[in-house]
Design a protein around this motif. Structure first.
Motif, PDB file in Angstrom:
ATOM      1  N   LEU A 109      -8.801 -16.533  19.234  1.00 12.28           N
ATOM      2  CA  LEU A 109      -8.417 -15.351  17.974  1.00 12.28           C
ATOM      3  C   LEU A 109      -8.171 -14.067  18.668  1.00 12.28           C
ATOM      4  O   LEU A 109      -7.077 -13.019  17.922  1.00 12.28           O
ATOM      5  N   HIS A 143      -0.384 -11.810  16.469  1.00  9.59           N
ATOM      6  CA  HIS A 143      -0.170 -13.458  15.682  1.00  9.59           C
ATOM      7  C   HIS A 143       0.733 -13.215  14.704  1.00  9.59           C
ATOM      8  O   HIS A 143       1.855 -14.781  14.744  1.00  9.59           O
ATOM      9  N   TYR A 196       0.685 -23.178  15.818  1.00 13.77           N
ATOM     10  CA  TYR A 196      -0.081 -22.716  14.902  1.00 13.77           C
ATOM     11  C   TYR A 196      -0.577 -23.402  13.451  1.00 13.77           C
ATOM     12  O   TYR A 196      -1.129 -23.049  13.040  1.00 13.77           O
ATOM     13  N   VAL A 251      -0.820 -17.600  23.056  1.00 13.99           N
ATOM     14  CA  VAL A 251      -1.469 -16.761  22.796  1.00 13.99           C
ATOM     15  C   VAL A 251      -1.568 -15.926  24.055  1.00 13.99           C
ATOM     16  O   VAL A 251      -1.839 -14.635  23.924  1.00 13.99           O
ATOM     17  N   GLU A 285       1.338 -13.084  23.755  1.00 17.27           N
ATOM     18  CA  GLU A 285       1.355 -12.322  23.184  1.00 17.27           C
ATOM     19  C   GLU A 285       0.069 -11.304  23.565  1.00 17.27           C
ATOM     20  O   GLU A 285       0.343  -9.852  23.274  1.00 17.27           O
TER      21      GLU A 285
END
Length: 276
Positions: free
Chosen positions: A13, A57, A90, A115, A118
């Protein structure tokens, strides 16, 4: 086992934010103006990583949800709706964290790709010129006087020329250097550690206190025996007595260099004509 998985999930995360900090630390800082960067272990960096990760996120969740909704609408419009092939990555990640569902390999792979995307976005954001334009007037790297006299002028088409007098004089004489600033290193509190000059000119300077015919003349400096030495000269702060930086527009420097080339060409042509 649960603690290991929780730690791994936390790192995943935070990965976009950590990527942004790594990009910040490895980013080329305008012709080598260096100062120790914010450490990844500091509280400020942790909050920065957390904020960037949350922003990435949220953006990723919005894009993925929009893509899944668009795919469903396109399927219904075409009359061949079979539903999503896999669950929303998600939604799957949240359900897996809450322990209310099991994740498929395809969903985990899709979340990992999300991820990574991102992280790429965070890297591009930190290294983009748009971010530099937004913070153009702010010393976000806390470079102090180097930001005002070197970094910002370089951004706007100026070339910093440094005039340095060394602190090893012999009587009233000493060695000085003049050249383009190629690299600057600073300490934690902003003090100058070292400076590098590209293709510098070396000269002997003399501190003239007064002249017989002008007894009230303020002490000044005269230079002698100027010589272009080329290459790169690195001067440590221990040998620097004084430093002055003058910013000259690149256009002016190019015009002077072109005039020098033209004069040299004309001189060679004149010599060849005389020989004939």
């Amino acid at each position: 086992m649960n603690f290991t998985l929780a730690l791994l999930a936390g790192l995943v995360l935070l990965l976009p934010g950590i990527t942004a900090l790594v990009s910040w630390n490895f980013q080329n800082v305008y012709h080598g103006a260096k100062r120790p960067e914010l450490q990844l272990t500091s509280v400020t960096a942790l909050f920065a990583a957390l904020g960037i990760a949350l922003a990435m996120h949220l953006l990723g969740y919005g894009l993925v949800s929009l893509g899944w909704a668009a795919a469903a609408q396109l399927g219904e419009a075409s009359g061949h709706s079979v539903g999503p092939l896999i669950a929303n990555p998600y939604d799957m990640a949240v359900a897996l964290a809450l322990g209310s569902a099991k994740a498929s390999a395809a969903s985990l792979f899709a979340f990992a790709l999300t991820v990574l995307f991102e992280c790429l976005m965070a890297w591009q954001l930190v290294t983009s010129q748009g971010l530099d334009i937004v913070f153009d007037e702010f010393d976000v790297r806390s470079q102090g006087w180097v930001f005002q006299h070197v970094v910002r002028p370089l951004r706007h088409g100026y070339k910093p020329i440094a005039y340095i007098l060394t602190s090893t004089p012999h009587g009233e004489y000493g060695i000085g250097y003049q050249g383009v600033v190629a690299d600057i290193r600073q300490g934690d509190n902003g003090e100058l550690k070292s400076i590098s000059l590209a293709d510098p000119e070396r000269f002997v300077y003399q501190v003239v206190h007064r002249k017989p015919d002008q007894p009230r003349l303020v002490p000044h400096i005269e230079t002698h025996d100027r010589d272009w030495i080329g290459g790169v000269v690195v001067l440590d702060n221990a040998v620097i007595r004084n430093i002055v930086i003058q910013n000259i527009p690149d256009v002016v420097i190019e015009e002077v260099e072109q005039e020098a080339v033209d004069d040299g060409t004309a001189a060679e042509a004149g010599e060849e004509g005389g020989v004939e």
